[in-house]
Design a protein around this motif. Structure first.
Motif, PDB file in Angstrom:
ATOM      1  N   ILE A 290       0.863  -1.180   0.000  1.00 57.35           N
ATOM      2  CA  ILE A 290       0.000   0.000   0.000  1.00 57.35           C
ATOM      3  C   ILE A 290       0.901   1.232   0.000  1.00 57.35           C
ATOM      4  O   ILE A 290       1.000   1.965   0.981  1.00 57.35           O
ATOM      5  N   PRO A 291       1.622   1.492  -1.115  1.00 57.38           N
ATOM      6  CA  PRO A 291       2.672   2.513  -1.134  1.00 57.38           C
ATOM      7  C   PRO A 291       2.200   3.932  -0.874  1.00 57.38           C
ATOM      8  O   PRO A 291       2.969   4.750  -0.368  1.00 57.38           O
ATOM      9  N   HIS A 292       0.950   4.240  -1.200  1.00 59.56           N
ATOM     10  CA  HIS A 292       0.509   5.622  -1.033  1.00 59.56           C
ATOM     11  C   HIS A 292       0.422   6.027   0.435  1.00 59.56           C
ATOM     12  O   HIS A 292       0.344   7.206   0.771  1.00 59.56           O
ATOM     13  N   LEU A 293       0.461   5.020   1.332  1.00 59.97           N
ATOM     14  CA  LEU A 293       0.423   5.335   2.749  1.00 59.97           C
ATOM     15  C   LEU A 293       1.798   5.695   3.298  1.00 59.97           C
ATOM     16  O   LEU A 293       1.920   6.259   4.371  1.00 59.97           O
ATOM     17  N   GLY A 294       2.826   5.337   2.554  1.00 61.98           N
ATOM     18  CA  GLY A 294       4.179   5.672   2.975  1.00 61.98           C
ATOM     19  C   GLY A 294       4.712   4.741   4.047  1.00 61.98           C
ATOM     20  O   GLY A 294       3.982   3.921   4.597  1.00 61.98           O
ATOM     21  N   PRO A 295       6.005   4.849   4.352  1.00 58.61           N
ATOM     22  CA  PRO A 295       6.593   4.003   5.383  1.00 58.61           C
ATOM     23  C   PRO A 295       6.026   4.314   6.763  1.00 58.61           C
ATOM     24  O   PRO A 295       5.664   5.451   7.065  1.00 58.61           O
ATOM     25  N   CYS A 296       5.951   3.299   7.614  1.00 60.30           N
ATOM     26  CA  CYS A 296       5.404   3.447   8.969  1.00 60.30           C
ATOM     27  C   CYS A 296       4.040   4.127   8.932  1.00 60.30           C
ATOM     28  O   CYS A 296       3.763   5.095   9.645  1.00 60.30           O
ATOM     29  N   SER A 297       3.168   3.621   8.079  1.00 65.84           N
ATOM     30  CA  SER A 297       1.850   4.223   7.881  1.00 65.84           C
ATOM     31  C   SER A 297       0.968   4.076   9.112  1.00 65.84           C
ATOM     32  O   SER A 297       1.258   3.327  10.026  1.00 65.84           O
ATOM     33  N   GLU A 298      -0.133   4.810   9.101  1.00 61.93           N
ATOM     34  CA  GLU A 298      -1.081   4.788  10.211  1.00 61.93           C
ATOM     35  C   GLU A 298      -2.209   3.786   9.992  1.00 61.93           C
ATOM     36  O   GLU A 298      -3.164   3.766  10.746  1.00 61.93           O
ATOM     37  N   ILE A 299      -2.069   2.914   9.007  1.00 60.37           N
ATOM     38  CA  ILE A 299      -3.178   2.034   8.658  1.00 60.37           C
ATOM     39  C   ILE A 299      -3.659   1.180   9.829  1.00 60.37           C
ATOM     40  O   ILE A 299      -4.842   0.944  10.002  1.00 60.37           O
ATOM     41  N   THR A 300      -2.733   0.729  10.647  1.00 64.61           N
ATOM     42  CA  THR A 300      -3.127  -0.104  11.782  1.00 64.61           C
ATOM     43  C   THR A 300      -2.741   0.505  13.120  1.00 64.61           C
ATOM     44  O   THR A 300      -3.029  -0.079  14.164  1.00 64.61           O
ATOM     45  N   ASN A 301      -2.091   1.676  13.103  1.00 70.46           N
ATOM     46  CA  ASN A 301      -1.566   2.212  14.357  1.00 70.46           C
ATOM     47  C   ASN A 301      -2.643   2.544  15.373  1.00 70.46           C
ATOM     48  O   ASN A 301      -2.423   2.414  16.584  1.00 70.46           O
ATOM     49  N   GLN A 302      -3.823   2.983  14.913  1.00 72.01           N
ATOM     50  CA  GLN A 302      -4.903   3.271  15.852  1.00 72.01           C
ATOM     51  C   GLN A 302      -5.338   2.007  16.568  1.00 72.01           C
ATOM     52  O   GLN A 302      -5.470   1.987  17.799  1.00 72.01           O
ATOM     53  N   LEU A 303      -5.532   0.951  15.810  1.00 67.47           N
ATOM     54  CA  LEU A 303      -5.947  -0.315  16.392  1.00 67.47           C
ATOM     55  C   LEU A 303      -4.854  -0.878  17.302  1.00 67.47           C
ATOM     56  O   LEU A 303      -5.143  -1.388  18.389  1.00 67.47           O
ATOM     57  N   ILE A 304      -3.603  -0.785  16.868  1.00 74.54           N
ATOM     58  CA  ILE A 304      -2.494  -1.284  17.681  1.00 74.54           C
ATOM     59  C   ILE A 304      -2.428  -0.531  19.008  1.00 74.54           C
ATOM     60  O   ILE A 304      -2.228  -1.120  20.077  1.00 74.54           O
ATOM     61  N   SER A 305      -2.590   0.788  18.952  1.00 77.41           N
ATOM     62  CA  SER A 305      -2.549   1.605  20.159  1.00 77.41           C
ATOM     63  C   SER A 305      -3.655   1.203  21.132  1.00 77.41           C
ATOM     64  O   SER A 305      -3.424   1.065  22.344  1.00 77.41           O
ATOM     65  N   ILE A 306      -4.856   1.019  20.612  1.00 75.08           N
ATOM     66  CA  ILE A 306      -5.981   0.591  21.452  1.00 75.08           C
ATOM     67  C   ILE A 306      -5.682  -0.771  22.077  1.00 75.08           C
ATOM     68  O   ILE A 306      -5.853  -0.979  23.285  1.00 75.08           O
ATOM     69  N   TYR A 307      -5.226  -1.684  21.249  1.00 75.90           N
ATOM     70  CA  TYR A 307      -4.943  -3.046  21.728  1.00 75.90           C
ATOM     71  C   TYR A 307      -3.866  -3.054  22.807  1.00 75.90           C
ATOM     72  O   TYR A 307      -4.021  -3.659  23.881  1.00 75.90           O
ATOM     73  N   ASN A 308      -2.733  -2.377  22.512  1.00 75.17           N
ATOM     74  CA  ASN A 308      -1.616  -2.396  23.456  1.00 75.17           C
ATOM     75  C   ASN A 308      -1.974  -1.746  24.788  1.00 75.17           C
ATOM     76  O   ASN A 308      -1.567  -2.220  25.854  1.00 75.17           O
ATOM     77  N   THR A 309      -2.729  -0.647  24.724  1.00 80.65           N
ATOM     78  CA  THR A 309      -3.147   0.030  25.955  1.00 80.65           C
ATOM     79  C   THR A 309      -4.036  -0.872  26.791  1.00 80.65           C
ATOM     80  O   THR A 309      -3.866  -0.998  28.022  1.00 80.65           O
ATOM     81  N   GLN A 310      -4.989  -1.511  26.137  1.00 76.08           N
ATOM     82  CA  GLN A 310      -5.904  -2.396  26.865  1.00 76.08           C
ATOM     83  C   GLN A 310      -5.217  -3.679  27.311  1.00 76.08           C
ATOM     84  O   GLN A 310      -5.574  -4.261  28.338  1.00 76.08           O
ATOM     85  N   LEU A 311      -4.216  -4.135  26.540  1.00 79.77           N
ATOM     86  CA  LEU A 311      -3.443  -5.302  26.935  1.00 79.77           C
ATOM     87  C   LEU A 311      -2.725  -5.038  28.252  1.00 79.77           C
ATOM     88  O   LEU A 311      -2.726  -5.880  29.164  1.00 79.77           O
ATOM     89  N   ASP A 312      -2.121  -3.880  28.365  1.00 78.67           N
ATOM     90  CA  ASP A 312      -1.424  -3.495  29.592  1.00 78.67           C
ATOM     91  C   ASP A 312      -2.385  -3.533  30.778  1.00 78.67           C
ATOM     92  O   ASP A 312      -2.072  -4.101  31.838  1.00 78.67           O
TER      93      ASP A 312
END
Length: 353
Positions: free
Chosen positions: A227-249
């Protein structure tokens, strides 16, 4: 005087040997659960396209490909070495028979949800892995230790590592978003399933568990190039990852406080992974953007029989998704010694409890 010196020398050697043995075997076993980030070869025995049992996989540390999705060892291997234990063999292999120093149940392409990874074939999802461990405890280990007291003592001192959920979260924007209306809802479903699995392990006698966060998936060459138009280190999953990691803690803290005698540790991998990628020289790396091996379409698995790069020890990514042995070593060292990374207890501290 000579006899006294000899006695002191013998006593010193005995104390030294006792210290080595004590340090190495405070944890009698290491058990690993997860996906390709920890898989040591279970997928070799399963009908799936997700395999790493061919050259150049494993080429840096093993005489032949083992099924590890890297050029060498993974985090479970380095932790086992620190504990003075053999590398935990894949649970699906014959090597697992009679082994009481630990096993590896991780399975590439699989995840927390049963449906994750099935497009590539059969893999061991979280339920499968927990069921196999339960069968081991109630069958072979019960027979081996003879008494329930000995078995529970063994399980309570053993270390368990989880690294799972990346494939579930990676599949969300591609396949699963229509089934789950919000990232919050999806994250909660994953965490509920993981919490259930951890409680089953606790019920069996496990007390020391390390669970890795989801790393920065958007930074992998596979995502950046698919998905090149998103660029490196894109935000495509970062919102979900942030939610998951916070709740995992929060979930792990809650389990530790409510399950008597338990210690659930979180490995804060997202921020470490991002820091390594953005500041490679700080960690002795030079390239954190490109796969070391020649990956299929530049995004996924290594092309068979094509040699990898010669500077793998300075690379972050081995193929389009997975890390090099060098990065796994950084992660494991941090978790073993740094209680701000593996929190609230490092593995070094965990084994002393």
């Amino acid at each position: 005087m000579g006899k006294l010196n000899s006695f002191c020398l013998i006593l010193t050697c005995m104390c030294f040997l006792q210290a080595i043995v004590g340090q190495g075997h405070e944890a009698p076993a290491l058990y690993a659960f997860g996906d390709s980030l920890l898989d040591s070869g279970n997928n070799n025995y399963l009908p799936t396209w997700a395999k790493a049992n061919y050259y150049p996989y494993g080429s840096s540390s093993f005489p032949f490909p083992t099924g590890r999705f890297s050029n060498g060892k993974n985090v479970a291997d380095f932790v086992a070495e620190f504990l003075g234990l053999p590398l935990p063999p894949p649970a699906m292999s014959r090597e697992s028979e009679g082994t009481v120093t630990g096993l590896n149940y991780a399975s590439g392409s699989c995840g927390i949800l049963p449906a994750t990874g099935l497009l590539l074939g059969k893999c061991l999802n979280l339920d499968d892995q927990i069921y196999k461990f339960q069968c081991l405890v109630e069958g072979e280990l019960t027979h081996h230790f003879g008494s329930k007291r000995n078995l529970l003592n063994y399980l309570s001192k053993s270390i368990v590592i989880f690294n799972i959920g990346s494939n579930d979260i990676g599949s969300y924007p591609l396949f699963l978003q229509s089934r789950y209306s919000t990232p919050q809802q999806f994250a909660q479903i994953l965490l509920d399933a993981l919490s259930k699995a951890l409680k089953i392990l606790y019920g069996l006698g496990v007390r020391k568990v390390v669970v890795f966060e989801i790393g920065p998936l958007g930074c992998t060459p596979g995502v950046a190039r698919t998905i090149p138009h998103l660029g490196p280190c894109s935000e495509i999953t970062n919102q979900l990852i942030s939610i998951y990691n916070t709740q995992l803690d929060a979930m792990l803290k809650d389990l530790t406080s409510t399950l008597h005698g338990s210690n659930f540790v979180i490995a804060r991998y997202f921020s470490l992974g991002l820091d390594i990628i953005n500041n490679p020289s700080k960690y002795g790396l030079t390239d954190t953007r490109n796969p070391c091996c020649t990956a299929l379409f530049g995004t996924s698995s290594c092309i068979p029989m094509v040699p990898g790069c010669k500077d793998a020890a300075e690379r972050f990514f081995w193929d389009g998704v997975h890390q090099t042995e060098a990065v796994y070593k950084i992660e494991s060292d941090q978790c073993i010694h740094n209680s701000s990374f593996c929190s609230p207890l490092s593995i070094e501290e965990l084994v002393r409890l």
